[in-house]
Design a protein around this motif. Structure first.
Motif, PDB file in Angstrom:
ATOM      1  N   ASP A 378      41.194  46.065  43.312  1.00 21.16           N
ATOM      2  CA  ASP A 378      41.732  44.772  43.786  1.00 21.16           C
ATOM      3  C   ASP A 378      41.353  43.646  42.833  1.00 21.16           C
ATOM      4  O   ASP A 378      42.190  42.844  42.438  1.00 21.16           O
ATOM      5  CB  ASP A 378      41.122  44.416  45.147  1.00 21.16           C
ATOM      6  CG  ASP A 378      41.976  44.968  46.265  1.00 21.16           C
ATOM      7  OD1 ASP A 378      42.971  45.644  45.948  1.00 21.16           O
ATOM      8  OD2 ASP A 378      41.629  44.710  47.438  1.00 21.16           O
ATOM      9  N   LEU A 379      40.053  43.598  42.513  1.00 22.17           N
ATOM     10  CA  LEU A 379      39.580  42.496  41.661  1.00 22.17           C
ATOM     11  C   LEU A 379      40.161  42.580  40.255  1.00 22.17           C
ATOM     12  O   LEU A 379      40.548  41.564  39.680  1.00 22.17           O
ATOM     13  CB  LEU A 379      38.060  42.514  41.580  1.00 22.17           C
ATOM     14  CG  LEU A 379      37.338  41.702  42.636  1.00 22.17           C
ATOM     15  CD1 LEU A 379      35.843  41.938  42.542  1.00 22.17           C
ATOM     16  CD2 LEU A 379      37.614  40.205  42.439  1.00 22.17           C
ATOM     17  N   SER A 382      43.433  41.084  39.973  1.00 24.53           N
ATOM     18  CA  SER A 382      43.583  39.656  40.298  1.00 24.53           C
ATOM     19  C   SER A 382      44.040  38.884  39.073  1.00 24.53           C
ATOM     20  O   SER A 382      43.748  39.272  37.929  1.00 24.53           O
ATOM     21  CB  SER A 382      42.249  39.059  40.755  1.00 24.53           C
ATOM     22  OG  SER A 382      41.722  39.807  41.790  1.00 24.53           O
ATOM     23  N   THR A 383      44.722  37.784  39.329  1.00 26.55           N
ATOM     24  CA  THR A 383      45.144  36.920  38.215  1.00 26.55           C
ATOM     25  C   THR A 383      43.928  36.134  37.706  1.00 26.55           C
ATOM     26  O   THR A 383      42.951  35.950  38.459  1.00 26.55           O
ATOM     27  CB  THR A 383      46.203  35.910  38.689  1.00 26.55           C
ATOM     28  OG1 THR A 383      45.594  35.092  39.691  1.00 26.55           O
ATOM     29  CG2 THR A 383      47.429  36.606  39.247  1.00 26.55           C
ATOM     30  N   GLU A 385      43.596  33.044  37.465  1.00 30.19           N
ATOM     31  CA  GLU A 385      43.385  31.875  38.344  1.00 30.19           C
ATOM     32  C   GLU A 385      42.596  32.290  39.583  1.00 30.19           C
ATOM     33  O   GLU A 385      41.672  31.598  40.018  1.00 30.19           O
ATOM     34  CB  GLU A 385      44.723  31.246  38.776  1.00 30.19           C
ATOM     35  CG  GLU A 385      45.528  30.590  37.669  1.00 30.19           C
ATOM     36  CD  GLU A 385      46.173  31.612  36.736  1.00 30.19           C
ATOM     37  OE1 GLU A 385      46.564  32.698  37.211  1.00 30.19           O
ATOM     38  OE2 GLU A 385      46.250  31.325  35.520  1.00 30.19           O
ATOM     39  N   GLU A 386      42.974  33.446  40.151  1.00 30.82           N
ATOM     40  CA  GLU A 386      42.252  33.930  41.347  1.00 30.82           C
ATOM     41  C   GLU A 386      40.789  34.209  41.011  1.00 30.82           C
ATOM     42  O   GLU A 386      39.883  33.853  41.770  1.00 30.82           O
ATOM     43  CB  GLU A 386      42.921  35.198  41.885  1.00 30.82           C
ATOM     44  CG  GLU A 386      44.237  34.939  42.589  1.00 30.82           C
ATOM     45  CD  GLU A 386      45.035  36.213  42.842  1.00 30.82           C
ATOM     46  OE1 GLU A 386      45.926  36.155  43.708  1.00 30.82           O
ATOM     47  OE2 GLU A 386      44.790  37.235  42.185  1.00 30.82           O
ATOM     48  N   LEU A 387      40.576  34.841  39.860  1.00 33.98           N
ATOM     49  CA  LEU A 387      39.194  35.137  39.446  1.00 33.98           C
ATOM     50  C   LEU A 387      38.409  33.846  39.218  1.00 33.98           C
ATOM     51  O   LEU A 387      37.240  33.736  39.626  1.00 33.98           O
ATOM     52  CB  LEU A 387      39.188  35.968  38.167  1.00 33.98           C
ATOM     53  CG  LEU A 387      39.408  37.467  38.330  1.00 33.98           C
ATOM     54  CD1 LEU A 387      39.406  38.153  36.982  1.00 33.98           C
ATOM     55  CD2 LEU A 387      38.322  38.076  39.223  1.00 33.98           C
ATOM     56  N   LEU A 390      37.355  32.397  42.501  1.00 35.20           N
ATOM     57  CA  LEU A 390      36.217  33.150  43.067  1.00 35.20           C
ATOM     58  C   LEU A 390      34.916  32.745  42.376  1.00 35.20           C
ATOM     59  O   LEU A 390      33.880  32.539  43.019  1.00 35.20           O
ATOM     60  CB  LEU A 390      36.431  34.646  42.851  1.00 35.20           C
ATOM     61  CG  LEU A 390      37.250  35.394  43.898  1.00 35.20           C
ATOM     62  CD1 LEU A 390      37.440  36.844  43.471  1.00 35.20           C
ATOM     63  CD2 LEU A 390      36.543  35.343  45.254  1.00 35.20           C
TER      64      LEU A 390
END
Ligand code: UDP
Length: 490
Positions: A378-379, A382-383, A385-387, A390
């Motif tokens: 999943d991680l 991730s894009t 931006e999402e990372l 987080l």
């Protein structure tokens, strides 16, 4: 005889049950040095073991201490009490902590919960006091600390007891190293101040009977090197023989290398995820050997390391950390902005850390290799931006200056060098006692001084013949005499 103007000494009490207690004590000591580096006692007093590696000047200028130009030097010592002060049984038993929590976690869970009630803790406390009393007294008499800081819960009560016996009042501070839930042995209302990492921990501390005004939420102590600007992660990855731009998973299992790191690495490798691994085995040599043997067949690039002292660099080189719920590693990961995948916890003290990480949305729990693979997949998908979001959230929750705040709290209790040490009185009493012992006389008032309540046996004249007495009675008399002689030597 202690001089009236000696450098004040700060004694950190730790036990190497896991790596977190030592890491926390070293972190606070290093922060104290940065709060007022110009007053380092090591330059004025006897040599003390120091942190390796120098810290950049900007940390000090970024995080100035409240000491300003006041010259109030001190020296700080970190002492592993079980090894330094315990009898052989304690020294051996304390080394069993790692294997027990790794291989028989239910045994540790049983011990933890069984001793976490008021009556059972009273029994545990009596037990630890009996075992550590003599060694602790010798240590305190020798070191004569002006401030004591306990970073381990089981050392608080025995040390307070010894101080009471000596009739001396030394400022005593405790630094709780569990995030949310902890053993009741941490809560000792007699201490002067107590630092806890979170508001939830403060509530529990007060529930256990700690006065609220003594309980301060200062955060989980992490080394000041985690406050430094991030080093180039790509360069660190390359230096480990890894690709500079591949999604990197950092696998850690505490200082002792507990947990199933080998199984986790194999599961990620078998899933053929587009990632690379940095696996840190800590002090667990067998785990390191297992990981190195498995590396060639893992299916993903991997670097295998033993105990490392550049954890911040490695955290900055990673995109996610996979770890047990060790409080030190969690706090350090947050400071480095790393999303966290928890794979388990030492039963008892670390279980609350899982709730903390999950409820604060900085990580997930993956109990099985399948869950771990799903979380990493999943991680990794991730894009950027999402990372980044987080990472930012993890940093927001972190309290990287905790060691500095705890350091300031401790330093506020250090007496000025001009103040005569309380230990002078005890030292002279101890010296007189030793002198009497050398002369073979029982020191007057010694039993009262040591806080003992045993009735005194009548001394037997040496070499007296005992005609016609039954062998059993004779043996009992001889043993009594031996006990008496032994008590003179104590
Ligand atoms: N640690 C380290 N080098 C290693 C492994 C761990 O310096 O190779 C440090 C880690 O950065 C953390 C501490 O050891 O500060 C581990 O503490 P934690 O509370 O996470 O777990 P414990 O080992 O006490 O169970």
């Amino acid at each position: 005889m202690a001089s009236l103007r000696r450098v004040p000494r700060i004694l950190f009490l730790i036990a190497d049950t896991g790596g977190g207690h030592r890491a926390a004590a070293n972190a606070v000591r290093a922060a104290m040095d940065l709060i007022a580096p110009e007053t380092r006692a090591s330059e004025r007093d006897e040599a003390t073991p120091r942190e390796s590696g120098s810290l950049p000047v900007q940390v000090h200028t970024m995080l100035p201490g409240s000491w300003g130009g006041a010259v109030r030097p001190w020296s700080a010592y970190v002492v592993e009490i079980f090894q330094e002060c315990g009898p052989l049984a304690v020294r051996r038993a304390s080394t069993l902590y790692g294997p027990t929590v790794t291989k028989r976690p239910y045994v540790w869970a049983g011990l933890y919960h069984a001793t976490n009630t008021r009556p059972t803790y009273a029994a545990l406390s009596l037990f630890t006091r009996t075992l550590l009393q003599r060694g602790l007294r010798e240590l305190l008499e020798k070191m004569q600390p002006d401030v004591i800081v306990s970073v381990h819960s089981l050392l608080i009560q025995p040390t307070l007891d010894v101080l009471r016996q000596l009739g001396i009042r030394v400022p005593f501070i405790t630094v709780v190293t569990d995030m949310v839930r902890f053993h009741r042995s941490w809560a000792q209302p007699e201490v002067d101040a107590c630092s806890v990492p979170t508001p939830a921990a403060r509530e529990l501390m007060i529930e256990f009977g700690m006065p609220p005004e003594k309980t301060h939420v200062l955060g989980m102590p992490i080394h000041p090197k985690f406050c430094q600007p991030a080093v180039n992660g790509a360069a660190t990855r390359q230096s480990l023989g890894l690709a500079p731009d591949r999604f990197t998973v950092l696998l850690v299992a505490g200082g002792e290398g507990m947990g199933r790191l080998g199984e986790q690495a194999r599961a990620i490798g078998a899933a053929q995820l587009p990632v690379q691994l940095i696996a840190i085995a800590g002090r667990n040599r067998a785990l390191r050997a297992e990981l190195e043997a498995a590396r060639a067949t893992l299916g993903v690039p991997a670097a295998v390391l033993g105990f490392v002292d550049n954890m911040p660099d490695l955290m900055h080189a990673a995109d996610v950390i996979v770890t047990k719920a060790g409080p030190g590693t969690i706090a350090e990961s947050l400071a480095c902005g790393l999303p966290i995948i928890l794979t388990g916890a030492v039963p008892g003290q670390e279980v609350g850390n899982i709730d903390y990480v999950v409820q604060q949305h900085v990580g997930v729990l993956a109990r099985t290799p399948e869950e771990l693979v799903a979380a990493v997949r999943d991680l990794a998908a991730s894009t950027p931006e999402e990372l980044a979001a987080l990472r930012a959230h993890a940093r927001e929750l972190s309290h990287p200056r905790a060691s500095f705040d705890i350091g300031r709290l401790i330093l506020s209790y250090v007496p000025p060098p001009s103040q005569p040490s309380q230990w002078n009185r005890v030292t002279s009493t101890a010296a007189r006692t030793r002198f009497r012992r050398l002369r073979g006389r029982r020191p007057r008032g010694m039993r009262r001084w040591l806080g003992r309540r045993r009735p005194q046996a009548q001394p037997l004249p040496r070499g007296r013949r005992i005609p016609g007495i039954a062998p059993l009675q004779r043996m009992s008399l001889l043993m009594r005499r031996r006990r008496q002689r032994a008590s003179y030597k104590k």
